[in-house]
Design a protein around this motif. Structure first.
Motif, PDB file in Angstrom:
ATOM      1  N   ASP A 173       0.805  -1.222   0.000  1.00 47.45           N
ATOM      2  CA  ASP A 173       0.000   0.000   0.000  1.00 47.45           C
ATOM      3  C   ASP A 173       0.835   1.268   0.000  1.00 47.45           C
ATOM      4  O   ASP A 173       0.410   2.293  -0.544  1.00 47.45           O
ATOM      5  N   THR A 174       2.022   1.229   0.619  1.00 46.32           N
ATOM      6  CA  THR A 174       2.836   2.452   0.656  1.00 46.32           C
ATOM      7  C   THR A 174       3.217   2.904  -0.754  1.00 46.32           C
ATOM      8  O   THR A 174       3.300   4.108  -1.014  1.00 46.32           O
ATOM      9  N   ALA A 175       3.416   1.955  -1.657  1.00 47.45           N
ATOM     10  CA  ALA A 175       3.729   2.326  -3.045  1.00 47.45           C
ATOM     11  C   ALA A 175       2.539   3.021  -3.680  1.00 47.45           C
ATOM     12  O   ALA A 175       2.685   4.064  -4.328  1.00 47.45           O
ATOM     13  N   ARG A 219      -3.555  -1.293  -5.223  1.00 48.03           N
ATOM     14  CA  ARG A 219      -4.836  -0.700  -5.608  1.00 48.03           C
ATOM     15  C   ARG A 219      -5.078   0.648  -4.953  1.00 48.03           C
ATOM     16  O   ARG A 219      -5.991   1.368  -5.349  1.00 48.03           O
ATOM     17  N   SER A 220      -4.257   1.014  -3.972  1.00 47.87           N
ATOM     18  CA  SER A 220      -4.379   2.341  -3.363  1.00 47.87           C
ATOM     19  C   SER A 220      -4.066   3.442  -4.371  1.00 47.87           C
ATOM     20  O   SER A 220      -4.423   4.604  -4.152  1.00 47.87           O
ATOM     21  N   LEU A 303     -13.548  -5.322   3.772  1.00 51.35           N
ATOM     22  CA  LEU A 303     -12.929  -5.450   5.090  1.00 51.35           C
ATOM     23  C   LEU A 303     -12.882  -4.103   5.806  1.00 51.35           C
ATOM     24  O   LEU A 303     -13.109  -4.017   7.017  1.00 51.35           O
ATOM     25  N   ILE A 304     -12.583  -3.036   5.055  1.00 52.71           N
ATOM     26  CA  ILE A 304     -12.506  -1.698   5.648  1.00 52.71           C
ATOM     27  C   ILE A 304     -13.849  -1.290   6.224  1.00 52.71           C
ATOM     28  O   ILE A 304     -13.951  -0.792   7.348  1.00 52.71           O
ATOM     29  N   LEU A 305     -14.929  -1.504   5.466  1.00 52.69           N
ATOM     30  CA  LEU A 305     -16.261  -1.135   5.934  1.00 52.69           C
ATOM     31  C   LEU A 305     -16.635  -1.916   7.188  1.00 52.69           C
ATOM     32  O   LEU A 305     -17.211  -1.363   8.133  1.00 52.69           O
ATOM     33  N   ILE A 392      -8.174   6.000   5.741  1.00 59.33           N
ATOM     34  CA  ILE A 392      -9.297   5.052   5.723  1.00 59.33           C
ATOM     35  C   ILE A 392      -8.786   3.656   5.383  1.00 59.33           C
ATOM     36  O   ILE A 392      -9.329   2.649   5.833  1.00 59.33           O
ATOM     37  N   LYS A 393      -7.705   3.616   4.605  1.00 58.19           N
ATOM     38  CA  LYS A 393      -7.172   2.334   4.131  1.00 58.19           C
ATOM     39  C   LYS A 393      -6.050   1.804   5.019  1.00 58.19           C
ATOM     40  O   LYS A 393      -6.031   0.625   5.371  1.00 58.19           O
TER      41      LYS A 393
END
Length: 443
Positions: A173-175, A219-220, A303-305, A392-393
């Protein structure tokens, strides 16, 4: 110092700073630390050489707020009696990012005489697009993949069981989050009226490469894709009020052609290559689900929701000062309380006090940059919004981008005199004396 070799070196240094990596031969020492060490030496040398003994005024509150956030984290850890120091050391991390950023900015000034915001995002865009292309090459070349895994520290087992691309220091995700800031920056470059038609086509090409392949890495990236598109389209009403010129029609037509060719090529590859289809199914899962079911959703978003609504603190003490845990104390490889939502993990660690300090820290960075260049206030606000959406992610930050923007010489576009900056990275700025530039732009 304006040779092609120097510009290639700048791209490499940008990569070492923006996407830190470790060598298998030197575990524990990453490239960000190396650039920060060089940056510290250059900072001391420049300031003693020019007899500059003060910091830029608007950088002082940034340092203070970073220290306050670290102290608030220390208070939470001490109050709860834990040993999770992940954010207690944030001030050190912030200083390392600033040191690395100074190294990048210093080299940029040696090449161009000054380091403008345009130069920063041009080189970040070229570097990120290069990593995207390299990621495809690694995925399709066993020799290159083996070389990268032998020389650089890589999460080999994870990538063997998960379908996603990766490059040197680029993954997870950092990328995607850093790609997002660069996509917004490319939107700024494309929108700028001082850019030539050839430059704008080049920026859009970089934007498409990062936006498409970057989503296959993380996907971020879609966050920056959305913000970048909105920012590029934001002045469209103003553009319609102006005269429709041949230059504008040519730019619009070229952009449309690039989009059509990219779409056709993507569809052909999706239909003919199982490997590409697998990567696209991962990178564009949300869009595929939308067209098939009418609902934009991915496994991650579901999963986030669930985490947002089900996993929240259940006592006042945690809400106020947190529990002092970022990772699960019994299994550090897992998330504390089983949530990876940035806002809730920050609350569980340092409470609303810690979250408030961290938010104020980035809000001030945005304010300081806006005060320097009021014309770009909307751009800096959107950069701040990317940070808020990112939380949020995942609980990470984009200070690596803020550090470059805070240390650069600001917005400076000479529409009448600049020449095209394309893949050969031709010089675009004048010959500002480096001594004057350094004295005028102190850290």
């Amino acid at each position: 110092m304006n040779s092609l070799l120097a510009k290639i070196l700048l791209v490499v240094v940008c990569s070492c700073y923006f996407f830190p990596f470790e060598l298998n031969a030197l575990p524990g020492l990453n490239s960000k630390m190396a650039t920060a060490a060089v940056g510290l030496v250059l900072f001391c040398w420049e300031h003693f050489r020019h007899r500059i003994y003060t910091l830029r005024a608007d950088l002082v509150p940034v340092l203070v707020l970073g220290l306050v956030f670290s102290l608030s984290s220390l208070m939470s850890v001490a109050f709860n009696g834990t040993n999770d120091m992940v954010f207690v050391t944030y001030f050190v991390s912030m200083a390392v990012w600033l040191g690395g950023a100074y190294c990048v900015i210093w080299l940029m000034r040696q090449i161009y005489g000054k380091a403008s915001l345009q130069h920063v995002f041009l080189y970040l865009g070229i570097m990120c697009a290069g990593h995207c292309i390299l990621a495809l090459m690694i995925d399709n070349s066993a020799f290159l993949k083996n070389f990268v895994e032998t020389v650089f520290v890589t999460a080999t087992e994870y990538f063997e069981h998960n379908v996603r691309l990766y490059s040197i220091g680029v993954g997870f995700d950092t990328a995607g989050i850093r790609f997002s800031t660069v996509l917004l920056g490319l939107g700024y470059l494309e929108r700028n009226t001082g850019a030539t038609a050839r430059q704008k086509i080049f920026y859009v090409t970089l934007f498409l490469i990062i936006g498409v392949i970057g989503n296959m890495i993380s996907r971020s990236t879609v966050i920056g894709l959305a913000f970048g598109l909105v920012y590029m389209l934001f002045p469209s009403l103003e553009w319609l009020r102006s005269k429709i010129t041949g230059r504008n029609i040519a730019i619009f037509s070229a952009v449309c052609c690039c989009l059509v060719l990219a779409a056709i090529g993507g569809v052909r590859l999706y239909e003919s290559s199982p490997g590409v289809r697998e990567l696209m199914d991962y990178g564009f899962e949300g869009f595929i689900n939308f067209f098939e079911t009418g609902t934009f959703s991915t496994h991650s978003s579901d999963l986030i929701l669930d985490n947002i609504f089900l996993i929240l603190p259940d006592n006042p003490k945690t809400w106020i000062i947190g529990d002092g845990y970022f990772a699960d104390p019994f299994d550090p490889s897992k998330f504390y309380m089983g949530t990876d939502v940035g806002f809730t993990r920050l609350v569980f660690y340092g409470g609303l006090i810690g979250l408030g300090c961290f938010t104020l820290y980035f809000a001030y960075c945005t304010y300081a940059l806006s005060m320097r260049t009021r014309y770009l206030t909307m751009f800096f606000i959107m950069m701040f919004l990317i940070q808020m959406v990112v939380w949020i992610k995942i609980p990470t930050d984009i200070f690596c981008t803020y550090a470059l923007m805070l240390l650069c010489d600001g917005h400076d576009w000479h529409a009448a005199t600049e020449t095209a900056e394309t893949t050969d990275m031709v010089e675009t700025t004048g010959t500002t004396d480096i001594t004057e530039t350094t004295e005028r732009t102190v850290i």
